[in-house]
Design a protein around this motif. Sequence first.
Motif, PDB file in Angstrom:
ATOM      1  N   GLN A  80      22.891  33.184  59.365  1.00 17.14           N
ATOM      2  CA  GLN A  80      21.523  33.622  59.625  1.00 17.14           C
ATOM      3  C   GLN A  80      21.453  35.144  59.659  1.00 17.14           C
ATOM      4  N   TRP A  81      20.517  35.696  58.933  1.00 14.86           N
ATOM      5  CA  TRP A  81      20.393  37.157  58.852  1.00 14.86           C
ATOM      6  C   TRP A  81      20.027  37.778  60.188  1.00 14.86           C
ATOM      7  N   ASN A  82      19.186  37.124  60.959  1.00 17.94           N
ATOM      8  CA  ASN A  82      18.752  37.716  62.221  1.00 17.94           C
ATOM      9  C   ASN A  82      19.854  37.741  63.274  1.00 17.94           C
ATOM     10  N   GLU A  83      20.939  37.051  63.045  1.00 17.11           N
ATOM     11  CA  GLU A  83      22.066  37.052  63.983  1.00 17.11           C
ATOM     12  C   GLU A  83      23.304  37.704  63.373  1.00 17.11           C
ATOM     13  N   LYS A  84      23.104  38.508  62.361  1.00 20.33           N
ATOM     14  CA  LYS A  84      24.217  39.089  61.623  1.00 20.33           C
ATOM     15  C   LYS A  84      25.152  39.915  62.510  1.00 20.33           C
ATOM     16  N   PHE A  85      24.593  40.662  63.449  1.00 17.88           N
ATOM     17  CA  PHE A  85      25.418  41.533  64.279  1.00 17.88           C
ATOM     18  C   PHE A  85      25.717  40.958  65.657  1.00 17.88           C
ATOM     19  N   ASP A  86      25.362  39.711  65.878  1.00 17.44           N
ATOM     20  CA  ASP A  86      25.681  39.050  67.141  1.00 17.44           C
ATOM     21  C   ASP A  86      27.164  38.699  67.176  1.00 17.44           C
ATOM     22  N   GLN A  87      27.643  38.380  68.357  1.00 19.95           N
ATOM     23  CA  GLN A  87      29.038  37.979  68.497  1.00 19.95           C
ATOM     24  C   GLN A  87      29.286  36.694  67.716  1.00 19.95           C
ATOM     25  N   LYS A  88      30.448  36.627  67.104  1.00 16.29           N
ATOM     26  CA  LYS A  88      30.796  35.450  66.308  1.00 16.29           C
ATOM     27  C   LYS A  88      31.593  34.414  67.103  1.00 16.29           C
ATOM     28  N   TRP A  89      32.023  34.795  68.299  1.00 17.18           N
ATOM     29  CA  TRP A  89      32.822  33.894  69.124  1.00 17.18           C
ATOM     30  C   TRP A  89      32.217  33.792  70.520  1.00 17.18           C
ATOM     31  N   ASP A  90      32.136  32.577  71.037  1.00 16.58           N
ATOM     32  CA  ASP A  90      31.717  32.336  72.418  1.00 16.58           C
ATOM     33  C   ASP A  90      32.966  32.062  73.241  1.00 16.58           C
ATOM     34  N   SER A  91      32.994  32.571  74.460  1.00 12.43           N
ATOM     35  CA  SER A  91      34.198  32.416  75.278  1.00 12.43           C
ATOM     36  C   SER A  91      33.945  31.569  76.519  1.00 12.43           C
ATOM     37  N   SER A  92      34.964  31.484  77.333  1.00 16.53           N
ATOM     38  CA  SER A  92      34.952  30.777  78.618  1.00 16.53           C
ATOM     39  C   SER A  92      34.966  29.262  78.484  1.00 16.53           C
ATOM     40  N   PHE A  93      35.424  28.754  77.368  1.00 19.24           N
ATOM     41  CA  PHE A  93      35.564  27.311  77.206  1.00 19.24           C
ATOM     42  C   PHE A  93      37.003  26.914  77.509  1.00 19.24           C
ATOM     43  N   TYR A  94      37.162  25.688  77.961  1.00 20.04           N
ATOM     44  CA  TYR A  94      38.488  25.129  78.206  1.00 20.04           C
ATOM     45  C   TYR A  94      38.597  23.813  77.446  1.00 20.04           C
ATOM     46  N   ILE A  95      39.802  23.481  77.019  1.00 20.96           N
ATOM     47  CA  ILE A  95      40.040  22.189  76.374  1.00 20.96           C
ATOM     48  C   ILE A  95      40.026  21.118  77.454  1.00 20.96           C
ATOM     49  N   HIS A  96      39.138  20.156  77.307  1.00 21.55           N
ATOM     50  CA  HIS A  96      39.037  19.060  78.276  1.00 21.55           C
ATOM     51  C   HIS A  96      39.846  17.848  77.807  1.00 21.55           C
ATOM     52  N   LYS A  97      39.733  17.560  76.493  1.00 21.34           N
ATOM     53  CA  LYS A  97      40.414  16.383  75.960  1.00 21.34           C
ATOM     54  C   LYS A  97      40.667  16.567  74.475  1.00 21.34           C
ATOM     55  N   ALA A  98      41.833  16.149  74.011  1.00 21.80           N
ATOM     56  CA  ALA A  98      42.160  16.186  72.580  1.00 21.80           C
ATOM     57  C   ALA A  98      41.833  14.817  71.986  1.00 21.80           C
ATOM     58  N   LEU A  99      41.054  14.833  70.902  1.00 18.12           N
ATOM     59  CA  LEU A  99      40.663  13.604  70.222  1.00 18.12           C
ATOM     60  C   LEU A  99      41.419  13.487  68.896  1.00 18.12           C
ATOM     61  N   ALA A 142      39.921  17.130  66.652  1.00 16.03           N
ATOM     62  CA  ALA A 142      38.688  17.338  67.411  1.00 16.03           C
ATOM     63  C   ALA A 142      39.016  17.466  68.897  1.00 16.03           C
ATOM     64  N   TYR A 143      38.182  18.229  69.601  1.00 13.17           N
ATOM     65  CA  TYR A 143      38.406  18.466  71.023  1.00 13.17           C
ATOM     66  C   TYR A 143      37.095  18.370  71.782  1.00 13.17           C
ATOM     67  N   LYS A 144      37.166  17.856  73.016  1.00 13.40           N
ATOM     68  CA  LYS A 144      36.046  17.920  73.944  1.00 13.40           C
ATOM     69  C   LYS A 144      36.261  19.189  74.761  1.00 13.40           C
ATOM     70  N   LEU A 145      35.193  19.972  74.906  1.00 12.13           N
ATOM     71  CA  LEU A 145      35.290  21.246  75.599  1.00 12.13           C
ATOM     72  C   LEU A 145      34.598  21.194  76.947  1.00 12.13           C
ATOM     73  N   GLN A 146      35.069  22.044  77.832  1.00 11.03           N
ATOM     74  CA  GLN A 146      34.498  22.147  79.164  1.00 11.03           C
ATOM     75  C   GLN A 146      34.043  23.589  79.371  1.00 11.03           C
ATOM     76  N   LEU A 147      32.828  23.734  79.905  1.00 11.27           N
ATOM     77  CA  LEU A 147      32.267  25.047  80.226  1.00 11.27           C
ATOM     78  C   LEU A 147      31.974  25.034  81.710  1.00 11.27           C
ATOM     79  N   GLU A 148      32.776  25.765  82.477  1.00 11.14           N
ATOM     80  CA  GLU A 148      32.720  25.756  83.940  1.00 11.14           C
ATOM     81  C   GLU A 148      32.881  24.318  84.428  1.00 11.14           C
ATOM     82  N   ASP A 149      31.865  23.730  85.053  1.00 10.97           N
ATOM     83  CA  ASP A 149      31.986  22.366  85.579  1.00 10.97           C
ATOM     84  C   ASP A 149      31.363  21.321  84.664  1.00 10.97           C
TER      85      ASP A 149
END
Length: 90
Positions: free
Chosen positions: A19-38, A42-49
């Motif tokens: 998307q052009w309007n998000e060109k300079f936004d961060q490409k990575w989101d952080s603070s996720f944890y691996i909850h379960k390996a499928l 594929a992985y289920k992720l956990q964000l805080e609680d």
Amino acid sequence: MEFKIGDQILLHRTKAEKQWNEKFDQKWDSSFYIHKALENGAYKLQLEDKILKKVAYGNRLKIYHVKQQLLSSVPQLGTQILLIKPEDIP
């Protein structure tokens, strides 16, 4: 790369690259944890609680490395900082 349960990871924002309007936004989101390996990387992720409903595939994940701050660059408690005015310099 395979991830283990509890690994702190970054999640790639694939949609932001297209998307052009998000060109300079961060490409990575952080603070996720691996909850379960499928199956199939594929992985289920956990964000805080909260466990996310959608799965994320390994090709969109990478390990999050915490940067160590240089303690020498941060004044320690009890350290005095001397401020000198330019007119006081001979």
